[in-house]
Design a protein around this motif. Sequence first.
Motif, PDB file in Angstrom:
ATOM      1  N   LYS A  72       0.903  -1.031  -0.108  1.00 41.44           N
ATOM      2  CA  LYS A  72       0.007   0.048  -0.001  1.00 41.44           C
ATOM      3  C   LYS A  72       0.849   1.412   0.098  1.00 41.44           C
ATOM      4  O   LYS A  72       1.988   1.371   0.631  1.00 41.44           O
ATOM      5  N   VAL A  73       0.574   2.123  -0.907  1.00 42.36           N
ATOM      6  CA  VAL A  73       1.323   3.381  -0.914  1.00 42.36           C
ATOM      7  C   VAL A  73       0.340   4.559  -0.226  1.00 42.36           C
ATOM      8  O   VAL A  73      -0.726   4.799  -0.427  1.00 42.36           O
ATOM      9  N   TYR A  74       0.988   5.301   0.887  1.00 42.34           N
ATOM     10  CA  TYR A  74       0.399   6.510   1.614  1.00 42.34           C
ATOM     11  C   TYR A  74       0.921   7.639   1.148  1.00 42.34           C
ATOM     12  O   TYR A  74       0.230   8.629   1.476  1.00 42.34           O
ATOM     13  N   THR A  75       2.025   7.793   0.516  1.00 40.23           N
ATOM     14  CA  THR A  75       2.405   8.971   0.326  1.00 40.23           C
ATOM     15  C   THR A  75       3.704   8.936  -0.863  1.00 40.23           C
ATOM     16  O   THR A  75       3.741   7.698  -1.514  1.00 40.23           O
ATOM     17  N   ASP A  76       4.006  10.138  -1.288  1.00 37.47           N
ATOM     18  CA  ASP A  76       5.131   9.739  -2.416  1.00 37.47           C
ATOM     19  C   ASP A  76       6.139  10.804  -2.218  1.00 37.47           C
ATOM     20  O   ASP A  76       6.077  11.735  -1.385  1.00 37.47           O
ATOM     21  N   PHE A  77       7.479  10.799  -3.094  1.00 32.11           N
ATOM     22  CA  PHE A  77       8.216  11.738  -3.031  1.00 32.11           C
ATOM     23  C   PHE A  77       8.249  12.465  -4.305  1.00 32.11           C
ATOM     24  O   PHE A  77       8.896  12.076  -5.233  1.00 32.11           O
ATOM     25  N   PHE A  78       7.678  13.599  -4.295  1.00 26.27           N
ATOM     26  CA  PHE A  78       7.668  14.192  -5.520  1.00 26.27           C
ATOM     27  C   PHE A  78       7.099  13.619  -6.889  1.00 26.27           C
ATOM     28  O   PHE A  78       7.548  13.545  -7.777  1.00 26.27           O
ATOM     29  N   GLY A  79       5.959  12.706  -6.547  1.00 21.14           N
ATOM     30  CA  GLY A  79       5.379  11.958  -7.431  1.00 21.14           C
ATOM     31  C   GLY A  79       5.559  10.402  -7.680  1.00 21.14           C
ATOM     32  O   GLY A  79       5.095   9.846  -8.273  1.00 21.14           O
ATOM     33  N   ILE A  80       7.056  10.079  -6.956  1.00 20.70           N
ATOM     34  CA  ILE A  80       7.387   8.950  -6.984  1.00 20.70           C
ATOM     35  C   ILE A  80       6.869   8.091  -5.734  1.00 20.70           C
ATOM     36  O   ILE A  80       6.891   8.585  -4.740  1.00 20.70           O
ATOM     37  N   VAL A 125      21.418  11.883  -2.289  1.00 23.99           N
ATOM     38  CA  VAL A 125      21.208  10.890  -3.291  1.00 23.99           C
ATOM     39  C   VAL A 125      20.840   9.513  -2.836  1.00 23.99           C
ATOM     40  O   VAL A 125      19.907   8.766  -3.210  1.00 23.99           O
ATOM     41  N   ALA A 126      21.533   9.035  -1.647  1.00 24.25           N
ATOM     42  CA  ALA A 126      21.637   7.757  -1.187  1.00 24.25           C
ATOM     43  C   ALA A 126      20.157   7.437  -0.293  1.00 24.25           C
ATOM     44  O   ALA A 126      19.541   6.310  -0.729  1.00 24.25           O
ATOM     45  N   ILE A 127      19.669   8.507   0.322  1.00 24.08           N
ATOM     46  CA  ILE A 127      18.495   8.137   1.241  1.00 24.08           C
ATOM     47  C   ILE A 127      17.107   8.290   0.362  1.00 24.08           C
ATOM     48  O   ILE A 127      16.271   7.214   0.640  1.00 24.08           O
ATOM     49  N   PRO A 128      17.065   9.139  -0.793  1.00 19.14           N
ATOM     50  CA  PRO A 128      15.652   8.990  -1.670  1.00 19.14           C
ATOM     51  C   PRO A 128      15.926   7.502  -2.168  1.00 19.14           C
ATOM     52  O   PRO A 128      14.945   6.909  -2.463  1.00 19.14           O
ATOM     53  N   ALA A 129      17.036   7.200  -2.666  1.00 19.88           N
ATOM     54  CA  ALA A 129      17.262   5.813  -3.476  1.00 19.88           C
ATOM     55  C   ALA A 129      17.039   4.686  -2.629  1.00 19.88           C
ATOM     56  O   ALA A 129      16.466   3.862  -3.119  1.00 19.88           O
ATOM     57  N   GLY A 130      17.470   4.983  -1.322  1.00 25.08           N
ATOM     58  CA  GLY A 130      17.104   4.020  -0.238  1.00 25.08           C
ATOM     59  C   GLY A 130      15.879   3.492   0.077  1.00 25.08           C
ATOM     60  O   GLY A 130      15.501   2.379   0.046  1.00 25.08           O
ATOM     61  N   LEU A 131      15.108   4.812   0.499  1.00 21.24           N
ATOM     62  CA  LEU A 131      13.953   4.534   0.778  1.00 21.24           C
ATOM     63  C   LEU A 131      12.705   4.343  -0.517  1.00 21.24           C
ATOM     64  O   LEU A 131      11.705   3.667  -0.216  1.00 21.24           O
ATOM     65  N   LEU A 132      13.122   4.554  -1.766  1.00 18.28           N
ATOM     66  CA  LEU A 132      12.290   4.528  -2.859  1.00 18.28           C
ATOM     67  C   LEU A 132      12.494   2.864  -3.614  1.00 18.28           C
ATOM     68  O   LEU A 132      11.537   2.674  -4.103  1.00 18.28           O
ATOM     69  N   VAL A 133      13.722   2.715  -3.410  1.00 20.89           N
ATOM     70  CA  VAL A 133      14.029   1.546  -4.296  1.00 20.89           C
ATOM     71  C   VAL A 133      14.888   0.322  -3.639  1.00 20.89           C
ATOM     72  O   VAL A 133      14.366  -0.526  -3.648  1.00 20.89           O
ATOM     73  N   ILE A 134      16.006   0.718  -2.954  1.00 15.38           N
ATOM     74  CA  ILE A 134      16.788  -0.164  -2.296  1.00 15.38           C
ATOM     75  C   ILE A 134      16.134  -0.924  -1.304  1.00 15.38           C
ATOM     76  O   ILE A 134      16.123  -2.002  -1.015  1.00 15.38           O
TER      77      ILE A 134
END
Length: 481
Positions: free
Chosen positions: A212-220, A268-277
């Motif tokens: 389930k998605v409750y929020t996004d990061f600038f649309g992601i 760079v690392a934190i958004p990539a970590g929370l969104l993908v990694i």
Amino acid sequence: MGKYETLAKEIVKNVGGKENVSILVHCITRLRFKLKDESKAKDDVLKNMDGVVTVMKSGGQYQVVIGNHVPDVFAEVMPLLGLAEEAGQEEDPEKGSLFNRAIDTISGIFQPILGIMAACGMVKGLNALFVALGLYSDACGGYLILNAIGDGLFNFLPLFLGYTAAKKFRLKPMLGLVIGTIMCYPTIQNSALSAGGNALYTLFGGTMFASKVYTDFFGIPLIGMDYTGTVIPVIFVVYFASKFEKFFNKFIPDLVKFFFVPMFTLLVAIPAGLLVIGPLATFGSTAIAEAVMTVRNFSPMLAGAIVGLAWQILVIFGLHWGFIPVYINNIMTNGFDNVMMPFFACTFATSAVVLGVFFKTKNKLIKEMAIPNFISGIFGVTEPAIYGILLPLKKPFIISCIVGGIGGGFYGAFNFRKFMMGGMGIFEFPAMIEPDGSMGNLIVAVVGVIISMVLGFAATMIFYKEKEPAAVQGTEEQDKD
């Protein structure tokens, strides 16, 4: 002169001198060197040195097995090497096989915290035991404080792993610690996001990865995960960050590098970590857990027997560390581990075989080693017994593996579980009490120990013959600590 100063000097000399050492760490029983040229190390001299049990090469490490007093020897060796705490961080990565590098990475990340993890786990387990025995209530302040002591490390495990992983991946340790804190930040946890309202939509619906998605990061879309207490996500995020830190270090001017490099690395690392990694790592863990459970559903007894049989072999080559992430992940996601735990039988089978050797042998040196190694095994540290007695005598080692497999099969058949991390040997029993206070699982644990010890002792008394001590004549002095 320190108690182990002479031994320390001889070890340094025979691993090729301080100029041949890149990194030195230690675990419960071993000095783990990274040598620039392993051919310069004198294996035979070290193996026959009084105070050294044996030498092993595994996972890209040159391992000098010392015994339970390895921290004291380590303290004497380090000044001779002139290594700082982050020694070797500028060295080239290990060139060994992918498998060896993976084992080396796991060992390097988890070894620094295993001791304190065991300590916290024992406090947590004893606290549960005392409540189960009715000594005090889980509503009292004493329980609250003791539980905080036991739970603190496990709740904020990404902080510790962020630090140790950063040292392993040559990222600034404080930056790794910050990444760990961000992974534990309350408002980004899935439990907090889900409490704030209804989901916007669901990704991967109808699969084991439904999210389930409750929020996004600038649309992601941000796939919510609870990262507190997890293992794999923070390790991968720190690894990712280590690559970008090196990248930014090349291009950012020295004048502003001090704060711009960590800032851009985190951005760079934190958004990539929370969104993908993070989500991918968690999905990977879910898939592995599903695969393991499929095997266990086919034959839990067989799965347990394999773990129990192979455990000592894994210990010899330092490969048992590879089970630690699975073990921690199972407890954090399922509330228990029943995959690694059949190894518990092997621990006590080893101790019983050593006790049997004590009664069968007429060799004074073996007798002197047997009782300390038996006691060490009861408390969960079996490496001195493996290297000092079982392997040189060969047949006792085979007996302990077979009996460990029998005990492991018993544990697999009865779905033996451990509900909390920490503790070793007999100190693991409190962690085997079921969360509702029932004792069924603990009884399985005790019965498995009895089976393993009785069979191990009996098989040794029957099948081990004194004619075999010739196999240890050349190693008696090296085994005597």
